[in-house]
Design a protein around this motif. Structure first.
Motif: not given
Length: 163
Positions: A28-47
Motif C-alpha cells: 500500500d503506497p501510504p505505508i512508507k516505513y516498516c521496522v522489524i526489531n525481532g521475532g522470526a519470519i520463517r518457512e513461508n512460500v511465495a512466487n
C-alpha cells in the motif's frame, strides 16, 4: 519486537497475479516505513519474496533484529525490497530461490550490522542490490551456480564488515 510468522503460502491467483510476500507483503503506497526489531519470519512460500515483499520504491524497510529464515520463492527467497533496506541487526539465512536466494533490493541496501548467510539460488545466492553500502555485519556461506555468492551490485561501497 517478537513473535513468529511461519508456514504461510502466497501462491497468487489468475485474478491478482503472482503471489508476493509469503510472510509479509507491504503493498500500500501510504505505508512508507516498516521496522522489524525481532521475532522470526520463517518457512513461508511465495512466487516473489518468500519472507517479505515490499512493492513500492518509496518504502524504507529497517531490520534491527530477529530472523528471516528458511523461506522459499522462485524469485527472492528471503526478501524482495523495491525501495531501500536498512539492515543493522538480525539474521537472514537458509532462504532459497531460483534467483536471489537471500535478498533482492531494487534500490539501496545500507548494511551496518546483522548476518546474511547460508542462502542459496541458481543465480545470485546472497545479496543482489542496485547499491550496497556495507559498513558492518557479516556475509558468508551463500551459494549460487551463476553470479555472486556474497554480493552482486551495480555500486558497492565497503567501509567495514566481513565478507
Amino acid at each position: 519486537n517478537g513473535g513468529m510468522i511461519a508456514g504461510n503460502i502466497s501462491p497468487g491467483s489468475p485474478t491478482f497475479g503472482l503471489g508476493y510476500g509469503g510472510g509479509i507483503m507491504i503493498n500500500d503506497p501510504p505505508i512508507k516505513y516498516c521496522v522489524i526489531n525481532g521475532g522470526a519470519i520463517r518457512e513461508n512460500v511465495a512466487n516473489i519474496g518468500g519472507g517479505i515483499t515490499s512493492a513500492y520504491t518509496e518504502n524504507l524497510i529497517t531490520i534491527t533484529g530477529g530472523e528471516i529464515a528458511n523461506n522459499y520463492a522462485p524469485q527472492a527467497g528471503g526478501l524482495y525490497i523495491s525501495g531501500t533496506l536498512e539492515l543493522s541487526g538480525g539474521e537472514i539465512y537458509g532462504n532459497e530461490a531460483e534467483i536471489y536466494g537471500g535478498m533482492f533490493v531494487n534500490d539501496t541496501l545500507n548494511m551496518s550490522g546483522g548476518k546474511v548467510y547460508g542462502n542459496a539460488a541458481e543465480t545470485e545466492g546472497g545479496i543482489y542490490a542496485a547499491t550496497v553500502n556495507l559498513s558492518g555485519g557479516e556475509i558468508y556461506d551463500n551459494a549460487a551456480g551463476i553470479g555472486g555468492n556474497a554480493i552482486s551490485a551495480v555500486f558497492i561501497t565497503i567501509s567495514g564488515g566481513k565478507i
